[in-house]
Scaffold this motif. Structure first.
Motif, PDB file in Angstrom:
ATOM      1  N   LYS A 164       0.839  -1.204   0.000  1.00 32.15           N
ATOM      2  CA  LYS A 164       0.000   0.000   0.000  1.00 32.15           C
ATOM      3  C   LYS A 164       0.877   1.259   0.000  1.00 32.15           C
ATOM      4  O   LYS A 164       0.560   2.260  -0.626  1.00 32.15           O
ATOM      5  N   LYS A 197      -2.044  12.966  -0.735  1.00 31.09           N
ATOM      6  CA  LYS A 197      -3.024  12.607  -1.778  1.00 31.09           C
ATOM      7  C   LYS A 197      -2.511  11.532  -2.728  1.00 31.09           C
ATOM      8  O   LYS A 197      -3.231  11.093  -3.618  1.00 31.09           O
ATOM      9  N   ARG A 233      -1.471   8.068  -4.418  1.00 26.15           N
ATOM     10  CA  ARG A 233      -1.966   6.691  -4.309  1.00 26.15           C
ATOM     11  C   ARG A 233      -1.066   5.711  -5.053  1.00 26.15           C
ATOM     12  O   ARG A 233      -0.571   6.008  -6.137  1.00 26.15           O
ATOM     13  N   ASP A 276      -4.871  -1.335  -7.182  1.00 26.05           N
ATOM     14  CA  ASP A 276      -5.871  -0.420  -6.628  1.00 26.05           C
ATOM     15  C   ASP A 276      -6.148   0.692  -7.646  1.00 26.05           C
ATOM     16  O   ASP A 276      -6.237   1.856  -7.282  1.00 26.05           O
TER      17      ASP A 276
END
Ligand SMILES: [Zn+2]
Ligand SMILES: [Zn+2]
Length: 489
Positions: A194, A472, A474, A488
């Motif tokens: 992640k 912000k 990702r 994702d």
């Protein structure tokens, strides 16, 4: 064959507008594809919709077992009073846990500026052992159940530091089941993905003589979606060789931490009459480094204060410089470095393995470092000064201490509190890719996007060479050994 296309690809330290695709065969990058190249209809095509493809990011220093374990524990980082701490513990207790780990406690953020005492902990958790750990891991407090069950604690103080802190933490962690241990590493792998990482260096061991569950994890390595580069965190050279390790150490401690007033300084702290603690004498470290080098083991040691860094660097300096450079011996943290010490490090040939987020969280003229050390906050975490002297900079999170989050880490390097210590974006990216691969002696196959290199890729939604808001950013896709292990998009 997998064909990634419609992407910005980081190659030769820039995004080349002509380079928009990559061809992957099994675990390797086999072709960099430019705009005019022909595409075969046999390739499995993945449209990245303009995303940014970096070499797989590597974190050079983490405590994945503790971090993974604490992900199922109680995170106290948002608490601002003792009442909140106690309520949060009380509300987060889960029935299936034999031991309770509460972590990321920071008394600086707490209105009362103190740890909760044992009675307070007992009031919310009377029936199971509970350990509450300071954010930097260098001190902890226990409830009565934990105090009664953990053998060999020397101090009767409620706040445990140094050896007692290690003993308490290790005893509870050593008594978990194999399933709980593997679960912790699975949690860690997910956190790494992640955060944007494909490879994570991590140590296993009690920082004394035990290598704990090293064999168990080594034998399960292919079950995890990231590469864990393991090495034993201990002084046990014989065991390290038996385990087939090429490196030894990690947070084996030359000193403590600045938050806990235990990092060893040449001059006293500003807010307490102490210079911190050197946990061992010079001869101890010289002997350890010499023994490890005799077995051709790379050495890594935790050293934060200038007195501790000087001590460890001097132990490296007693060895042949070419050997130190070849083995890539590590000064982990390497935080307080006056100019003269930087010169010493440049001479020894050691590598600095540092944590960008430490400056982001605790640097600057109103941060924790300034509170503890006064003006010396200005000579801390000197990425640019060390780098300018030819010292290799490798970067890491020290997770669980700070998050594994590539965007936050790069931001911290690029926007250091001290403008003179900032790194340019391409240098920051390099420290988390090429340099960290080099640290692990894998630079010929990992760390850049190039034909023939291993297909480890971090696909992000952000161009890190331009201004960005790290909150912000990702992670869109992680490719590990040519396989999609995180998606994702
Ligand atoms: Zn450490
Ligand atoms: Zn560490």
């Amino acid at each position: 064959m997998i064909y990634l296309y419609n992407a910005h690809i980081y190659h030769n330290a820039k995004f080349d507008a002509q380079l928009s695709g990559l061809l992957i065969d099994k675990d390797r990058i086999v072709k960099l594809c430019f705009n005019n190249d022909k595409v075969s209809h046999n390739w499995e095509k993945i449209n990245l919709n303009g995303a940014y493809v970096y070499p797989g990011f590597i974190d050079a220093h983490t405590h994945c077992f503790s971090g993974g374990l604490y992900l199922s524990g109680i995170d106290l980082s948002e608490c601002t009073s003792i009442k909140e701490v106690l309520e949060h513990i009380s509300n987060s207790l889960k029935n299936n846990q034999q031991y309770i780990f509460a972590w990321r406690f920071d008394e600086e953020k707490i209105a009362e500026k103190r740890f909760p005492n044992r009675q307070e902990l007992n009031s919310v958790c009377p029936d199971r052992p509970l350990l509450l750990r300071r954010i930097d891991g260098h001190s902890c407090v226990l409830n009565s159940k934990a105090r009664a069950i953990i053998p060999g604690l020397k101090s009767s103080n409620e706040i445990l530091i140094a050896e007692d802190n290690d003993r308490a933490v290790n005893w509870l962690q050593d008594n978990l089941s194999e399933a709980e241990i593997i679960e912790a590493y699975k949690n860690a792998a997910q956190a790494a993905l992640k955060g944007g990482f494909t490879t994570v260096h991590t140590m296993i061991g009690d920082a004394q003589m035990s290598n704990q569950h090293y064999k168990l994890v080594r034998d399960h390595l292919n079950e995890f979606p990231v590469s864990f580069e393991l090495y034993p965190q201990s002084f046990n050279i014989r065991d390290a060789l038996e385990l087939g390790a090429k490196r030894i150490g990690g947070c084996i401690l030359a000193d403590g931490s600045i938050g806990s007033h235990t990092a060893a300084m040449t001059l006293p702290y500003k807010d307490k009459n102490t210079r911190g603690i050197l946990y061992h004498n010079d001869e101890f470290w010289q002997e350890f480094v010499a023994q490890a080098h005799k077995e051709h083991l790379q050495v890594a040691v935790h050293c934060i204060g200038d007195a501790a860094i000087h001590q460890i660097n001097s132990a490296y300096a007693t060895q042949d410089r070419e050997e130190v450079k070849e083995l890539r011996d590590e000064l982990i943290h390497c935080e307080v470095t006056p100019d003269s010490l930087i010169q010493e490090i440049a001479k020894s040939g050691a590598v600095a393995v540092m944590q960008p987020a430490f400056d982001l969280l605790w640097g600057g003229n109103s941060g924790l470092y300034s509170e503890r050390l006064g003006d010396r906050y200005k000579i801390m975490n000197r990425f640019q000064s060390l780098s300018r002297q030819g010292i290799s900079i490798c970067s890491s999170s020290d997770w669980y201490v700070t998050d594994m989050n590539i965007a936050m880490s790069l931001y911290a390097l690029i926007h250091h509190h001290n403008p003179q210590e900032k790194l340019e974006p391409i240098e920051a990216i390099k420290s988390y890719t090429e340099n960290n691969s080099w640290l692990n002696h894998t630079e010929d196959s990992l760390g850049i996007i190039e034909e023939g290199y291993i297909a480890d890729l971090s696909v992000m939604d952000t161009d890190f060479t331009k201004l960005f808001d790290w909150n912000k950013v990702r992670t869109l896709l992680i490719i590990k050994d040519g396989n999609i292990v995180y998606d994702d998009r």
